[in-house]
Design a protein around this motif. Structure first.
Motif, PDB file in Angstrom:
ATOM      1  N   ALA A 121       1.341   0.363   8.097  1.00 35.61           N
ATOM      2  CA  ALA A 121       0.317  -0.131   9.021  1.00 35.61           C
ATOM      3  C   ALA A 121       0.940  -0.641  10.316  1.00 35.61           C
ATOM      4  O   ALA A 121       0.451  -0.354  11.419  1.00 35.61           O
ATOM      5  N   GLN A 122       2.022  -1.395  10.201  1.00 30.39           N
ATOM      6  CA  GLN A 122       2.702  -1.938  11.383  1.00 30.39           C
ATOM      7  C   GLN A 122       3.208  -0.824  12.277  1.00 30.39           C
ATOM      8  O   GLN A 122       3.024  -0.854  13.509  1.00 30.39           O
ATOM      9  N   LYS A 123       3.832   0.181  11.681  1.00 27.62           N
ATOM     10  CA  LYS A 123       4.388   1.280  12.455  1.00 27.62           C
ATOM     11  C   LYS A 123       3.293   2.134  13.069  1.00 27.62           C
ATOM     12  O   LYS A 123       3.369   2.531  14.246  1.00 27.62           O
ATOM     13  N   ALA A 124       2.261   2.433  12.303  1.00 28.72           N
ATOM     14  CA  ALA A 124       1.167   3.267  12.809  1.00 28.72           C
ATOM     15  C   ALA A 124       0.484   2.610  13.998  1.00 28.72           C
ATOM     16  O   ALA A 124       0.191   3.269  15.003  1.00 28.72           O
ATOM     17  N   ALA A 125       0.228   1.315  13.906  1.00 25.87           N
ATOM     18  CA  ALA A 125      -0.413   0.604  15.021  1.00 25.87           C
ATOM     19  C   ALA A 125       0.484   0.574  16.245  1.00 25.87           C
ATOM     20  O   ALA A 125       0.000   0.619  17.381  1.00 25.87           O
ATOM     21  N   GLY A 126       1.793   0.526  16.024  1.00 29.11           N
ATOM     22  CA  GLY A 126       2.728   0.434  17.143  1.00 29.11           C
ATOM     23  C   GLY A 126       2.893   1.727  17.917  1.00 29.11           C
ATOM     24  O   GLY A 126       3.170   1.709  19.111  1.00 29.11           O
ATOM     25  N   ILE A 127       2.734   2.878  17.248  1.00 30.41           N
ATOM     26  CA  ILE A 127       2.962   4.168  17.921  1.00 30.41           C
ATOM     27  C   ILE A 127       1.675   4.951  18.124  1.00 30.41           C
ATOM     28  O   ILE A 127       1.707   6.088  18.593  1.00 30.41           O
ATOM     29  N   GLN A 132       3.445  11.183  21.459  1.00 27.45           N
ATOM     30  CA  GLN A 132       4.049  12.065  20.463  1.00 27.45           C
ATOM     31  C   GLN A 132       2.996  12.938  19.791  1.00 27.45           C
ATOM     32  O   GLN A 132       1.803  12.606  19.763  1.00 27.45           O
ATOM     33  N   SER A 133       3.456  14.052  19.234  1.00 22.36           N
ATOM     34  CA  SER A 133       2.558  14.890  18.443  1.00 22.36           C
ATOM     35  C   SER A 133       2.234  14.166  17.140  1.00 22.36           C
ATOM     36  O   SER A 133       2.935  13.231  16.734  1.00 22.36           O
ATOM     37  N   MET A 134       1.170  14.607  16.467  1.00 25.24           N
ATOM     38  CA  MET A 134       0.795  13.964  15.217  1.00 25.24           C
ATOM     39  C   MET A 134       1.906  14.098  14.177  1.00 25.24           C
ATOM     40  O   MET A 134       2.172  13.170  13.423  1.00 25.24           O
ATOM     41  N   SER A 135       2.564  15.260  14.130  1.00 24.18           N
ATOM     42  CA  SER A 135       3.659  15.439  13.182  1.00 24.18           C
ATOM     43  C   SER A 135       4.760  14.419  13.417  1.00 24.18           C
ATOM     44  O   SER A 135       5.274  13.790  12.476  1.00 24.18           O
ATOM     45  N   ASP A 136       5.138  14.247  14.674  1.00 24.02           N
ATOM     46  CA  ASP A 136       6.202  13.296  15.005  1.00 24.02           C
ATOM     47  C   ASP A 136       5.774  11.862  14.686  1.00 24.02           C
ATOM     48  O   ASP A 136       6.588  11.045  14.236  1.00 24.02           O
ATOM     49  N   VAL A 139       6.009  11.379  10.904  1.00 22.22           N
ATOM     50  CA  VAL A 139       7.405  11.265  10.498  1.00 22.22           C
ATOM     51  C   VAL A 139       7.953   9.888  10.842  1.00 22.22           C
ATOM     52  O   VAL A 139       8.587   9.224  10.009  1.00 22.22           O
ATOM     53  N   GLU A 140       7.713   9.442  12.062  1.00 22.91           N
ATOM     54  CA  GLU A 140       8.228   8.138  12.477  1.00 22.91           C
ATOM     55  C   GLU A 140       7.611   7.017  11.654  1.00 22.91           C
ATOM     56  O   GLU A 140       8.241   5.982  11.407  1.00 22.91           O
ATOM     57  N   CYS A 141       6.391   7.223  11.236  1.00 26.14           N
ATOM     58  CA  CYS A 141       5.674   6.198  10.490  1.00 26.14           C
ATOM     59  C   CYS A 141       6.307   5.943   9.119  1.00 26.14           C
ATOM     60  O   CYS A 141       6.244   4.828   8.605  1.00 26.14           O
ATOM     61  N   PHE A 161      -1.336  17.775   7.407  1.00 20.06           N
ATOM     62  CA  PHE A 161      -2.070  16.661   8.011  1.00 20.06           C
ATOM     63  C   PHE A 161      -2.155  16.814   9.528  1.00 20.06           C
ATOM     64  O   PHE A 161      -3.192  16.535  10.130  1.00 20.06           O
ATOM     65  N   ALA A 162      -1.066  17.251  10.146  1.00 23.65           N
ATOM     66  CA  ALA A 162      -1.086  17.464  11.593  1.00 23.65           C
ATOM     67  C   ALA A 162      -2.053  18.573  11.959  1.00 23.65           C
ATOM     68  O   ALA A 162      -2.763  18.493  12.964  1.00 23.65           O
ATOM     69  N   HIS A 163      -2.106  19.628  11.144  1.00 21.04           N
ATOM     70  CA  HIS A 163      -3.016  20.737  11.404  1.00 21.04           C
ATOM     71  C   HIS A 163      -4.472  20.288  11.281  1.00 21.04           C
ATOM     72  O   HIS A 163      -5.338  20.754  12.029  1.00 21.04           O
ATOM     73  N   SER A 164      -4.736  19.374  10.359  1.00 24.75           N
ATOM     74  CA  SER A 164      -6.115  18.931  10.143  1.00 24.75           C
ATOM     75  C   SER A 164      -6.676  18.210  11.356  1.00 24.75           C
ATOM     76  O   SER A 164      -7.888  18.185  11.573  1.00 24.75           O
TER      77      SER A 164
END
Length: 215
Positions: A121-127, A132-136, A139-141, A161-164
């Motif tokens: 949650a912390q990482k997702a909110a931060g980026i 970045q692309s959804m895939s990136d 991955v970072e998350c 997930f990125a394709h969706s």
């Protein structure tokens, strides 16, 4: 009788302490003048004596003790402003992070450790607002949670997930989670933990997107 010069009263006033010190400086003998060249042999003795005189003045210590808290307090205030202005773009809103952590824990806490969910949650909110692309982003998350996994391997897991995000098809996160319910997290294989982590990260970004749409 008071004499007047150019319409202004003239009177004898007592000189101030600063004026007296200035006069004393002007009247010192030539051999006692300020050593303008620090390389002279006499300069060291002059400055040593000056430091000794200053050290014996009690008012200096009192002044330092009185003013130093205010001085350092001002420095702390300025430093806080600099730190805040330098980093605010990279710090997600606390209310957003807290809300997302509650959401993830409500949905997945029976299968995934809370610390794991909170980190996602912390990482997702931060980026979330990055370019970045959804895939990136996915991955970072999860990358810090899965240090044994290479980026290329994680990218393979993120593709569905990125394709969706670019189509009407949406991976069923619930069905993914149902496969591991009632199983201890530590007993899951690395591939299962990685798949679940990516699915939860995807779910987190979906929640963030929904919040933005509602606003």
């Amino acid at each position: 009788m008071i004499e007047k010069t150019n319409g202004t009263d003239t009177f004898n006033a007592l000189p101030s302490e600063i004026e007296l010190e200035f006069l004393e400086t002007l009247l010192v003998p030539e051999d006692g003048t300020y050593p303008w060249n620090p390389a002279d042999d006499e300069s060291e003795a002059y400055f040593s004596e000056l430091e000794r005189q200053i050290a014996t003045q009690d008012w200096l210590d009192e002044e330092i003790n009185l003013k130093s808290p205010v001085f350092y307090g001002k420095l702390d205030s300025l430093w806080s402003e600099v730190s805040h202005n330098s980093n605010y773009k990279f710090q997600p809103n606390h209310s957003v992070v807290d809300h997302l952590q509650v959401t993830l824990n409500s949905a997945f806490a029976d299968s995934v450790p809370p610390g794991w969910l909170n980190a996602i949650a912390q990482k997702a909110a931060g980026i979330f607002s990055s370019q970045q692309s959804m895939s990136d982003q996915l991955v970072e998350c999860v990358q810090s949670l899965l240090p044994a996994w290479g980026i290329d391997d994680l990218l393979v897991l993120t593709r569905p997930f990125a394709h969706s995000m670019r189509s009407s098809e949406s991976p069923d996160v619930t069905s993914i989670m149902n496969k591991v319910r009632n199983r201890d997290w530590i007993n899951l294989s690395e591939i299962e933990q990685a798949k679940i982590s990516v699915a939860i990260a995807y779910y987190a970004f979906k929640q963030l997107n929904s919040s933005v749409s509602e606003d």
